[in-house]
Design an enzyme around this catalytic site. Sequence first.
Site, PDB file in Angstrom:
ATOM      1  N   ASP A   1     -21.701  15.774 -10.740  1.00 57.25           N
ATOM      2  CA  ASP A   1     -22.756  14.957 -10.172  1.00 57.25           C
ATOM      3  C   ASP A   1     -22.936  15.426  -8.718  1.00 57.25           C
ATOM      4  O   ASP A   1     -22.099  16.145  -8.171  1.00 57.25           O
ATOM      5  CB  ASP A   1     -22.406  13.461 -10.266  1.00 57.25           C
ATOM      6  CG  ASP A   1     -23.662  12.588 -10.159  1.00 57.25           C
ATOM      7  OD1 ASP A   1     -24.701  13.084  -9.667  1.00 57.25           O
ATOM      8  OD2 ASP A   1     -23.611  11.410 -10.557  1.00 57.25           O
TER       9      ASP A   1
HETATM   10  C1  BGC Z   1     -26.860  10.537  -9.680  1.00 58.07           C
HETATM   11  C2  BGC Z   1     -27.226  11.420 -10.851  1.00 58.07           C
HETATM   12  C3  BGC Z   1     -28.473  12.185 -10.509  1.00 58.07           C
HETATM   13  C4  BGC Z   1     -28.196  13.020  -9.263  1.00 58.07           C
HETATM   14  C5  BGC Z   1     -29.387  13.837  -8.814  1.00 58.07           C
HETATM   15  C6  BGC Z   1     -26.754  11.317  -8.383  1.00 58.07           C
HETATM   16  O1  BGC Z   1     -26.690  10.473  -7.294  1.00 58.07           O
HETATM   17  O2  BGC Z   1     -25.649   9.872  -9.938  1.00 58.07           O
HETATM   18  O3  BGC Z   1     -27.427  10.641 -11.989  1.00 58.07           O
HETATM   19  O4  BGC Z   1     -28.861  12.976 -11.583  1.00 58.07           O
HETATM   20  O5  BGC Z   1     -27.859  12.145  -8.207  1.00 58.07           O
HETATM   21  O6  BGC Z   1     -30.389  13.030  -8.332  1.00 58.07           O
END
Ligand code: BGC
Length: 922
Positions: free
Chosen positions: A719
């Site tokens: 993530d």
């Molecule tokens: C989230 C993800 C997301 C990523 C990109 C993170 O903060 O947990 O689900 O895909 O950001 O935006």
Amino acid sequence: MTQSISNQEHFITLSRQAAAEGAVLIKNDANVLPLKPQTKIAVFGRSQFDFYRSGTGSGGSVNVRYSVNLVDGLTKKNVILNERLKETYEKWLQDHPFDNGGGGWAMEPWFQEEMSITPALVAEAKLESDVAIVVIGRTAGEDKDNLDQPGSYQLTKDEETMLDLVSQTFDQVVVVLNVSNIIDMSWLELSSFGERINSVVYVWQGGMEGGNAASDILVGDETPSGKLTDTIAYRLHDYPAAKNYGGEEKNHYEEDIYVGYRYFETFCPENVLFPFGYGLSYTTFDYTIQSAEIKRNCPSELIEVTVKVTNTGATYSGKEVIQLYMEAPQGQLGKPVYSLIGFNKTKKLAPGETEIITLHVPIEQLASYDEVGLTGEKASFVLEEGEYRFHIGTDVKTIKPVLFNEKSEVFIKHTVIDRLEEAARPVEALMRMKPGEKRGDGTYQLVYEPVPMRTIDLDERINTRLPKEIAAPKTRYTLQDVANAQIDMDTFIGQLTNDQLATIVRGEGMSSPYVTPGTASAFGGVGDDLLHYGVPIACTADGPSGLRMESGVHSTQVPIGTALSATWNIDLIEALYTCEGIEMYDNQVDLLLGPGMNIRRHPLNGRNFEYFSEDPLVTGAFAAAVTKGIKKAGVEATLKHFACNNQEKHRHNVDAVVSERALREIYLKGFEMAVKDGQARAVMTAYNPINGHWAASHYDLVTTILRREWGFNGIVMTDWWAKMNDCVTGGEAKTTQTNHMVRSGNDVYMVVNNYGADINSAGDNTLQSLEDNTLTRAELQQAAKRIIQLLMTLPVFKRKQTITEQAVIVTPQEHESIGAKSLDLPLDFQTTNEQRIQVEAPGEYRIIVTLMSPQSNLAQSACRLMINNQYVTTIQTNGTDSHVIKQKLVKVALDKGTYSITLQDKGEMLHIHTLQFQRLNQ
Ligand code: BGC
């Protein structure tokens, strides 16, 4: 970057249909719904205007062309809206605009202030209307869990007053819940006003077509056929995770496999207000079991149950969901009283029409996980010997026994279904729930037992399984040579230097200039060297409910996950996501960052709206449908967040202390289905640790289970700005420990700054680890191979990618040059969003921004940089804890003349300090 009109239209149609099919009617006394033609209706509640289309955060940020609220939707229907009441609201809204909390990350409040309702206003409305509709709106999202407070999980005093006054005056009251997740419903039992409410429908948040879909349901153009995918208990503290939910450092999963209805039906069915699987219709159905058989001829044994479903109503067509539950013997392991093992939805049945529904359940699906060998073999999925019973129903409480050869039980001999190896167990003591003595009513006493802890040597497991290094070839090849089958992939990988390998495991973003503007990341050939080898740069974008493009480009927003799964209509959701895939393809997005598919362990999780259910089968079935749908368009889905991202609070640090059994049967099951059935090729690990190992460096999770057991052959990414700790010993986590990320089998670090991958701008330890032997070149090669193998199957490989960075060309305007600044010094944006510049030397300029965001590192902020009203780039950052950082942005080509530089849609949490235009060598 436009999509064909036909896909767009189809996408919108399916989106509206999904939102309508996901609506769950939970009460409809005196058949107040559907509204008859020409019914005079008075609509209360501001959310009829500010109708939520999604939750907040990365999963909700879709820039839509339009959005239909409930008033717009109802206006198009054959009902008579109380115009006077509508105008009263419109007038009040002028002074009480939607409060977005300042526009910063996770700043939007859970609810919006309501207009005060007086007895006089309601009485006046009653003079002209027969039915009252009260709309209650709620949101929550990423980094923003719901709270057990008025305005979030509970009703506010204003809402209670509104319901009270309206239900005193109107004898036909409908409540429409425009929410991201179940909310407290105990008020429905209150004699003060709850009992006076005739109808309640959860319309959730239906994307940009939400208001149309809700109206379709209210007037009966669509008959509700949605069913709850969560249990609604009387009180929040009835949920089995309530005691441990929200912890800062640890979250003990004491309830183990007894999540949702598995818990309630086993230990305390009386705590359930609305059961799992429940939802009413405007028509009535009858269902009879036609046949039930265990088929032994197929590759494996299969339970086959056929059910005849008849629409027994006289007026409305509708669909019904048939659910199959198993009641397994308690055996040595202990089991929930009921587990969902199959479901199917009918087509739309006209009054009197019948359909035969067949449910097929592979017998393996009945198995339980035996950690320590209580039934004979440890670390195995087993069918415990004994009598199994099966029930068909329309919710977990409304069930009929299935008879096999006239007997309600099927005897199954002890069978080992799958021999696995111990993985991902807790390293600290934990007690878990288990059924004790059976009570007379068929429920069980709640007892606790210790959870088996880790016994394997992780160091040995990892070290004995390290890959072998691929030798370097003598000649230099490009990736096209692999595509043309001139060389094999190993030969290609073998030639990459350590620097190149370290670069390829870094994704860049957000809003990378290499890919579709305003998207989440670019990965693959993010370095000049790699590009010269022909390694393309793929684009990822959030997800899940529409494309997030922070550039201002529009995309289609579909209903939230809660609504999608409440349809119980797999085919519909697969078709919907094929349209999403086409939209991705058309916008040059290769991977969607979705489906979100964590288990809804507790109703307060802010991201529940992105997820599907408290049940793993429902979760896995919908995740597989989304994945398959997207794949049909030639692009890919990314399953997230692997695993146990079940609370947003402290999501970066809170350790999920959970048994291996609960992981395998509940929290990982859906992922397994989406990998095996959905053929997913990308997975995103979660932020949180699980049993002491951060998900991004969790060897057992990513390698032992996902890759070795499930046969996953795609890429795993972290993530955004995730932390990793030692994949053997655990300990402190850092964003720079990419050695542990790669060693655990996680291929790509998301994300480093734009243009930062080949210079290691984030200062990760990949290369240094090759020196100190905490990582091998072979492991890096393995990660690179998986990344490149995936890249070759994505549209980007066939697309002609512009490898050299092109400057954005902007033409000067006829501005007065007076007051325009020169480009010698950085332009100060600390107190303004606009500056004018005078360019004397035409040419290409690199833009460098200094910025900060006072929020912590998982908060996201963005704004658009416009020059002369032309979009140039999106400036995007994660929270910097108030540290000022520098980012390299795009190049622009400027002629002599004046330009106005503006920052558009900048929230309060993004502080742009300076923009500097550095002239590049001509
Ligand atoms: C989230 C993800 C997301 C990523 C990109 C993170 O903060 O947990 O689900 O895909 O950001 O935006």
